[in-house]
Design a protein around this motif. Sequence first.
Motif, short mmCIF file in Angstrom:
data_model
loop_
_atom_site.label_atom_id
_atom_site.label_comp_id
_atom_site.label_asym_id
_atom_site.label_seq_id
_atom_site.Cartn_x
_atom_site.Cartn_y
_atom_site.Cartn_z
N LEU A 80 0.79 -31.78 53.79
CA LEU A 80 -0.41 -30.99 54.15
C LEU A 80 -0.78 -31.23 55.62
O LEU A 80 -1.18 -30.30 56.32
CB LEU A 80 -1.58 -31.35 53.22
CG LEU A 80 -1.41 -30.92 51.75
CD1 LEU A 80 -2.53 -31.46 50.88
CD2 LEU A 80 -1.35 -29.39 51.62
N LYS A 81 -0.62 -32.49 56.06
CA LYS A 81 -0.93 -32.81 57.48
C LYS A 81 0.04 -32.09 58.41
O LYS A 81 -0.32 -31.60 59.48
CB LYS A 81 -0.84 -34.33 57.71
CG LYS A 81 -2.06 -35.06 57.18
CD LYS A 81 -2.20 -36.45 57.80
CE LYS A 81 -3.46 -37.13 57.28
NZ LYS A 81 -3.17 -38.12 56.23
N TYR A 86 1.12 -27.45 62.33
CA TYR A 86 1.67 -26.13 62.71
C TYR A 86 0.60 -25.03 62.69
O TYR A 86 0.68 -24.09 63.47
CB TYR A 86 2.87 -25.77 61.82
CG TYR A 86 4.08 -26.62 62.11
CD1 TYR A 86 4.64 -26.65 63.39
CD2 TYR A 86 4.66 -27.41 61.12
CE1 TYR A 86 5.75 -27.44 63.66
CE2 TYR A 86 5.77 -28.19 61.38
CZ TYR A 86 6.31 -28.21 62.65
OH TYR A 86 7.41 -28.98 62.92
N ASN A 87 -0.39 -25.18 61.81
CA ASN A 87 -1.50 -24.21 61.82
C ASN A 87 -2.18 -24.19 63.20
O ASN A 87 -2.63 -23.16 63.67
CB ASN A 87 -2.56 -24.59 60.78
CG ASN A 87 -2.19 -24.12 59.38
OD1 ASN A 87 -1.33 -23.27 59.20
ND2 ASN A 87 -2.84 -24.69 58.37
N LEU A 112 -1.52 -22.77 49.82
CA LEU A 112 -2.92 -22.47 50.17
C LEU A 112 -3.32 -23.07 51.51
O LEU A 112 -4.25 -22.60 52.15
CB LEU A 112 -3.86 -23.02 49.10
CG LEU A 112 -4.17 -22.13 47.91
CD1 LEU A 112 -5.00 -22.89 46.89
CD2 LEU A 112 -4.93 -20.89 48.36
N ALA A 113 -2.58 -24.13 51.91
CA ALA A 113 -2.93 -24.83 53.16
C ALA A 113 -2.46 -24.07 54.40
O ALA A 113 -2.94 -24.33 55.51
CB ALA A 113 -2.33 -26.24 53.14
N ILE A 114 -1.54 -23.13 54.21
CA ILE A 114 -1.03 -22.38 55.38
C ILE A 114 -2.10 -21.41 55.86
O ILE A 114 -2.73 -20.72 55.06
CB ILE A 114 0.25 -21.60 54.99
CG1 ILE A 114 1.35 -22.56 54.53
CG2 ILE A 114 0.74 -20.74 56.15
CD1 ILE A 114 2.60 -21.86 54.01
N HIS A 124 -0.12 -16.21 50.26
CA HIS A 124 -1.48 -16.76 50.21
C HIS A 124 -2.42 -15.74 49.54
O HIS A 124 -2.31 -14.54 49.81
CB HIS A 124 -1.95 -17.06 51.64
CG HIS A 124 -3.17 -17.90 51.70
ND1 HIS A 124 -4.40 -17.44 51.29
CD2 HIS A 124 -3.36 -19.19 52.09
CE1 HIS A 124 -5.30 -18.40 51.45
NE2 HIS A 124 -4.69 -19.48 51.94
N PRO A 125 -3.32 -16.22 48.66
CA PRO A 125 -4.22 -15.27 47.98
C PRO A 125 -4.97 -14.34 48.94
O PRO A 125 -5.24 -13.19 48.59
CB PRO A 125 -5.20 -16.19 47.24
CG PRO A 125 -4.47 -17.47 47.07
CD PRO A 125 -3.52 -17.60 48.21
N ILE A 126 -5.28 -14.81 50.12
CA ILE A 126 -5.97 -13.93 51.09
C ILE A 126 -5.07 -12.76 51.45
O ILE A 126 -5.51 -11.60 51.52
CB ILE A 126 -6.40 -14.74 52.35
CG1 ILE A 126 -7.54 -15.65 51.94
CG2 ILE A 126 -6.77 -13.80 53.51
CD1 ILE A 126 -8.40 -16.19 53.03
N ASN A 127 -3.79 -13.04 51.65
CA ASN A 127 -2.86 -11.94 51.98
C ASN A 127 -2.61 -11.04 50.77
O ASN A 127 -2.45 -9.83 50.92
CB ASN A 127 -1.55 -12.50 52.55
CG ASN A 127 -1.76 -12.97 53.98
OD1 ASN A 127 -2.50 -12.34 54.74
ND2 ASN A 127 -1.15 -14.08 54.34
N VAL A 128 -2.58 -11.64 49.58
CA VAL A 128 -2.41 -10.83 48.36
C VAL A 128 -3.59 -9.85 48.26
O VAL A 128 -3.41 -8.66 47.99
CB VAL A 128 -2.32 -11.73 47.11
CG1 VAL A 128 -2.25 -10.90 45.84
CG2 VAL A 128 -1.10 -12.65 47.20
#
Length: 300
Positions: A80-81, A86-87, A112-114, A124-128
């Motif tokens: 996750l770190k 990279y984020n 979900l962390a991306i 990612h649910p936001i993109n879905v």
Amino acid sequence: MAAKLIKGAEVAAQIREELKKEVDELIAKHNVTPGLVTILVGEDPASISYVTAKQKTSHELGFYSIQDNQEPDITEDALLKLIDKYNKDPKIHGILIQLPLPKHIDSNKVLLAIDPNKDVDAFHPINVGRILIGNYVFLPCTPAGCQELINRAYGDPKGKEVVVVGRSNIVGKPMVAIMIQKKAGANSTVTCVHTGTPKDKIIEHCRRADILIVAAGVPKYIQGDWVKEGACVIDVGVNRIGISEKTGKAILAGDVDFDAVSQKAGFITPVPGGVGPMTITMLMKNTVLAAKAAAGLIKI
Ligand code: NAP
């Protein structure tokens, strides 16, 4: 064979040529180099071959490209770190985590962390959600590849009867969401069939499809007499049905009985060599879109 073969490798090469020009222009005019990181955890041979192919293509297109290999025992926290790093990296526009991840890591938590704006797999649910409401920048690679094949080989699907066999989150459902959009290259009437659909109804729906997209994971499922004369048949399935004694390699079959269906259909994708080659190319397209969005050249 009556059907025209839709050669995915040729269409993919054509799209990559278009992308290369776009990348050269982005670098020359805007000083923006699309950046992609592929993160591989462990040493699964299939995963290694997938990330190697993705890296090779991104190098060919002139991307800034990082292959980040992590030990199989990396902790979820450390992964996750890494994603967070990279984020925050402005040189990276696309982050791809090669799946599957080892069992001790929760894949959903990792995906979900991306940052959704760097989520070039569009899982990612936001993109879905963005896809469903029609306000998206990138689409999941495999269904997006199917849409490109339909548009470039068959023609405008507007008003056509599209039947999707299968409702997985990575192929069937996004395929439905893409083809129902009130947009160029879509605007179809869409039906989705699955294991909840009685078999006689599945056959009935398939028979009235102008465009039949099959992602069931059942080898040679779609029969010749389930297909309308002249239909466009997109076979997403990749099933290992044996090992070749000659080469020692896996024998692959799609979800469509190719020999029978190709006598009836107007257009058909082979397996291998149909949808498969499009997937990596669409990942590259998404990375270019993410880079353009990050540079403010398109709206996200
Ligand atoms: P999946 O997650 O197993 O989903 C299969 C879907 O098909 C499910 O929705 C399932 O229904 C439905 N289904 C299964 N058997 C069926 C039947 N007899 N009749 C009607 N519907 C049926 O598979 P997936 O990830 O979507 O992949 C599908 C195929 O595409 C696989 O062969 C996979 O290897 C291939 N694939 C290829 C690419 C590529 O790049 N070429 C990429 C991704 C996947 P329920 O929901 O009711 O269970």
